[in-house]
Design a protein around this motif. Structure first.
Motif, PDB file in Angstrom:
ATOM      1  N   MET A  32      -7.938  -6.696  -6.731  1.00 50.66           N
ATOM      2  CA  MET A  32      -7.929  -5.250  -6.528  1.00 50.66           C
ATOM      3  C   MET A  32      -8.656  -4.893  -5.240  1.00 50.66           C
ATOM      4  O   MET A  32      -8.220  -4.027  -4.475  1.00 50.66           O
ATOM      5  N   HIS A  33      -9.748  -5.588  -4.989  1.00 46.61           N
ATOM      6  CA  HIS A  33     -10.509  -5.303  -3.764  1.00 46.61           C
ATOM      7  C   HIS A  33      -9.683  -5.619  -2.531  1.00 46.61           C
ATOM      8  O   HIS A  33      -9.665  -4.841  -1.567  1.00 46.61           O
ATOM      9  N   VAL A  51      -5.629  -3.404  -3.182  1.00 42.85           N
ATOM     10  CA  VAL A  51      -5.607  -1.954  -3.385  1.00 42.85           C
ATOM     11  C   VAL A  51      -6.440  -1.238  -2.331  1.00 42.85           C
ATOM     12  O   VAL A  51      -6.024  -0.221  -1.769  1.00 42.85           O
ATOM     13  N   THR A  52      -7.614  -1.763  -2.037  1.00 46.58           N
ATOM     14  CA  THR A  52      -8.456  -1.129  -1.015  1.00 46.58           C
ATOM     15  C   THR A  52      -7.741  -1.091   0.332  1.00 46.58           C
ATOM     16  O   THR A  52      -7.818  -0.094   1.065  1.00 46.58           O
ATOM     17  N   ARG A  58      -4.516  -0.957   0.903  1.00 49.39           N
ATOM     18  CA  ARG A  58      -3.449   0.048   0.905  1.00 49.39           C
ATOM     19  C   ARG A  58      -4.000   1.466   0.862  1.00 49.39           C
ATOM     20  O   ARG A  58      -3.535   2.353   1.581  1.00 49.39           O
ATOM     21  N   VAL A  59      -5.006   1.693   0.027  1.00 47.52           N
ATOM     22  CA  VAL A  59      -5.538   3.055  -0.107  1.00 47.52           C
ATOM     23  C   VAL A  59      -6.223   3.495   1.176  1.00 47.52           C
ATOM     24  O   VAL A  59      -6.145   4.669   1.579  1.00 47.52           O
ATOM     25  N   LEU A  76     -12.723   2.649  -7.437  1.00 47.47           N
ATOM     26  CA  LEU A  76     -12.333   1.253  -7.378  1.00 47.47           C
ATOM     27  C   LEU A  76     -13.541   0.360  -7.129  1.00 47.47           C
ATOM     28  O   LEU A  76     -13.663  -0.723  -7.719  1.00 47.47           O
TER      29      LEU A  76
END
Length: 405
Positions: free
Chosen positions: A201-202, A205-206, A208-209, A246
């Protein structure tokens, strides 16, 4: 006193039956012998009758006092030996001198002592009792065989059962220990899966966000319509809040103790990820990136390529957050036995978005360092003398598949 002194003599009816069975059998045998021999007609015979009945009765507590019972049996046998050697006239005229002079309860007492009192103490006392019963100074096959039957055979059975119980206990302990270890391995596997999820996730997702936040920020600055600028600012703020949440989730799942040691889930395990996509994404949000490649990347194993991809991804994410607009150079040199990767950026040319810069788990570089070390590489990172930041990574050219796990 035995370690069973405070324990109950039995727990079930089955245990009670087998515990009382030797007492009943011994008492029945004594009754048969008594009927055959008739009433005692001498003081010594009366003493023998009393002593035999007392020892048979004491079999009730043989598990609690095994050593004391064997010592008492040894003392009685020694007393028999003395009386029969120097005072045989006090016994019945039909006294059997061709049998061992031991009480009838001797086999049960010897077996119990060796089993419960300990192999050393029980065996030593049984050996002393055998010498008294066998009377080696009076060589007699019947006496020796009787002593073997009454003393040696029960002692051997007791030693065998004691060794068997010890083996069963050791195997049981080993099985329980293996079960505990299996449980710990399962817990470790779940913890590893949690860490992999958190770090994935780190990494993904980070990345992309943060791109979404930068796009929204740029739209908020350049859009001519006030409503569009307001909506873009709302998107930017929501993206920053999502990154904060997140970060907290990554902290809960990963505890900041383990770095990602697994390959990215969205990448084919047999392929080397392409860095061009990362560079294009950064350029689209105002971070110009120059890519320089030297050497032949075909000689690099997929594990090394995936690690390099993660290093560039995390480095560009940090640059977008902390040095927006800074010219960046990614230099990859493929050698015969190693790959050197350098990500270097200059000073920021745009204002830092405070909301975006405060997001993140704070373990990015530490995670990268552990990932690089897992494949046998090294990572150094720090500010440059003239401004900006540099990440320098040296990786082995070949790493077996799965080594980065």
């Amino acid at each position: 006193m035995s370690r069973h002194a405070d324990a109950p003599l039995w727990h079930t009816r089955r245990e009670a039956f087998f515990y009382l069975l030797p007492i009943g059998v011994t008492l029945a045998l004594w009754g048969l012998f008594a009927v055959e021999a008739g009433l005692p007609d001498t003081p010594a015979d009366a003493l023998d009758t009393v002593v035999s009945l007392v020892l048979i009765g004491l079999l009730w507590v043989r598990r609690r006092h095994p050593t004391a019972l064997l010592v008492a049996t040894l003392a009685v046998s020694a007393l028999y030996l003395v009386l029969m050697t120097w005072g045989a006239e006090f016994f019945s005229p039909d006294l059997d001198f061709a049998s061992p002079w031991v009480p009838l309860a001797t086999p049960v007492i010897v077996y119990n002592a060796v089993l419960h009192a300990g192999s050393v103490v029980g065996t030593a006392l049984a050996a002393a009792l055998y010498l008294v019963a066998a009377r080696p100074w009076e060589v007699s096959t019947d006496v020796i065989l009787g002593a073997v039957t009454m003393v040696v055979l029960p002692a051997l059975i007791g030693l065998y059962l004691r060794a068997h119980r010890t083996l069963v206990r050791a195997l049981t302990d080993r099985a329980e220990r293996a079960e505990r270890e299996q449980h710990l391995l399962a817990e470790r596997a779940r913890a590893d899966e949690r860490v992999r999820l958190a770090e994935e996730m780190h990494d993904v997702v980070t990345h992309r966000v943060s791109l979404m936040v930068l796009h929204a920020g740029a739209l908020g600055v350049t859009a001519p319509d006030e409503r569009v600028r307001t909506a873009a600012e709302g998107l930017r703020a929501a993206g920053c809040e999502a990154l904060d949440e997140l970060r907290e989730l990554v902290g809960v799942l990963g505890n900041h103790e383990r770095a990602d040691a697994d390959e990215p889930r969205e990448v084919d395990p047999g392929a080397v990820p392409d860095l061009s996509t990362l560079l294009a994404e950064s350029a689209s949000v105002g971070v110009p990136v120059e890519l320089v490649r030297e050497g032949n990347p075909a000689l690099t194993s997929p594990a090394v390529g995936r690690t390099a991809y993660r290093v560039v991804q995390e480095s560009l994410t940090n640059i977008r957050k902390h040095a927006p607009g800074a010219p960046t150079r990614v230099h990859v040199r493929y050698g015969g036995d190693r790959v050197r990767l350098t990500v270097r950026n200059d000073r920021a040319t745009a204002p830092v978005d405070r909301g975006l810069s405060r997001t993140g788990s704070g373990a990015g570089l530490a995670g990268l360092r552990q990932r690089v070390e897992l494949v046998g590489g090294t990572l150094t990172a720090g500010p440059r003398t003239g401004g900006g930041f540099e990440v320098d990574v040296v990786l082995p050219a070949y790493v077996p598949a799965g080594a980065e796990r």
